[in-house]
Design a protein around this motif. Structure first.
Motif: not given
Lengths: 239, 239
Positions: A201-215
DNA sequence: GAGTGGTCTAGACCACAAT
DNA sequence: TTGTGGTCTAGACCACTCC
């Protein structure tokens, strides 16, 4: 010859570690206190300085002590509770549950970095980036939308991969061994395109993981992973 | 006398570690492969075995290598990406940002465990538990509802604390030093009472951390921490 | 029995901090 | 200048694995 009433076959450096941990636990040595010097301990335990050094060095790497050259050895701040989230490769994670993993490639393109992205990568705006959007399914139920931007300088062959076989994660781990990452976890409502891909559903909560990886060669990848809140969670334990 | 073209003042054991990490990264040594023995490396680098030993020992504690006495040293399985979420005491976390922490006690009671709670604590249903609900504010903005159940056998003085001064977390860390914890992080819509305490919309996503802490004498505490999704996130980095 | 890692010693020289 | 930790050596003995 010298019998010292030692219980078993515990190495000396370990006994010294135990002794120090015990003194801290008993409150004899408190946060910030100086503890005896290497020399003092080597005399106290009648062992060589190297052995004491090993005990203190290991406790330092375990964040129990701080050492300052020329100054002394101190009891470190009490550790915070730390939550270790092991973010496995999602395909492997799903298979480990005995379920079937499948993915759909929704987008694979070259695209110029906008200002925000350029800033995250430490590049100038307009620099070319690779971009992929992949939906991961567990037993045919959408469980993650992976929106990833990749630095071509670090992983030039990114566009050539078959992402139905190899996840971006798997490929990047090989192509650009990571040195570290920054991440955040948040809860929010996803944009319409995301909710559609997740079939929620459009109002449903999402669990969001943002990740920036360094090499080694800089920022390798910036990814945003969206999960349906009602059927996904991060979990684990530590001790 | 022997000039070996070494760049700077990097300790030898560190150079050996770098060398080994590099060989692994280049794919010369793969998962499960045996790597050269301590003796071989000490000859190769023209250093004492103790120095090689330190390098290998540290890489082992860092999970890069496995060592088997009498057998050899092996390249370990590739590590999963791990996300270390440091869950500080919320009061300290807020103060560390230079902001003002304040809390409101909404509930402090004795209550009998229902079946679900009893199961989590490993007690029988009907066992007495302490229960507190506290709202934490950062600069007068609600940022966390902490709904906590405590085992009286582990922390008998819980009800006597002044939770405007000490957070439950702080008290429990002292009263029942934790041995470990299980946790989960999820995104969901909060019940009405929670949204009211957080002063957010009823449909707004919340970031929820559930944590069960273990102490020496059993399960010490089961807590659910609700955060407004739009103004709170877990973040950090690792390397 | 040969080879491996696990531990320990009794020195040494150095960099750095405190004084 | 003194004391501290940081590193390193060239031996040693042991427990264990593998042949």
């Amino acid at each position: 010859m010298a019998v010292q009433g030692q219980q078993t076959n515990v190495p000396i450096f370990q006994r010294i570690k135990d002794y120090i941990l015990n003194e801290i636990q008993l409150g004899h040595w408190r946060e910030g206190d100086v503890i005896p010097t290497e020399q003092a301990l080597s005399i106290q335990f009648a062992v060589s300085r190297m052995t004491v050094n090993r005990a203190l060095r290991e406790l330092t790497s375990e964040q129990v002590l701080n050492r300052i050259q020329g100054s002394g050895t101190y009891v470190a701040q009490q550790k915070y509770q730390a939550t270790l989230v092991t973010v496995k490769n999602i395909a492997e994670e799903i298979r480990a549950r005995g379920h079937v993993h499948r993915s759909e490639l929704h987008c694979l393109e070259r695209s110029k970095a906008n200002e925000l992205l350029a800033k995250q990568f430490g590049l100038r705006a307009g620099h070319m980036l690779f971009h992929s959007i992949i939906v991961h399914f567990e037993n045919d139920i959408a469980i993650q939308v992976e929106d990833r931007w990749v630095n071509p300088d670090v992983a030039p062959d990114y566009m050539l991969q078959d992402f139905s076989v190899v996840t971006p994660n798997e490929y990047l781990m090989v192509a650009a061994p990571l040195q570290g990452a920054d991440y955040s976890i948040e809860a929010c409502v996803a944009p319409k395109e995301i909710t559609e891909m997740l079939a929620i559903g459009q109002k449903e909560p999402c669990l969001v993981l943002k990740r920036k990886t360094r090499s080694m060669d800089g920022i390798a990848s910036v990814a945003t992973m969206w999960h349906p809140g009602h059927r996904y969670q991060f979990s684990g334990s530590f001790s």
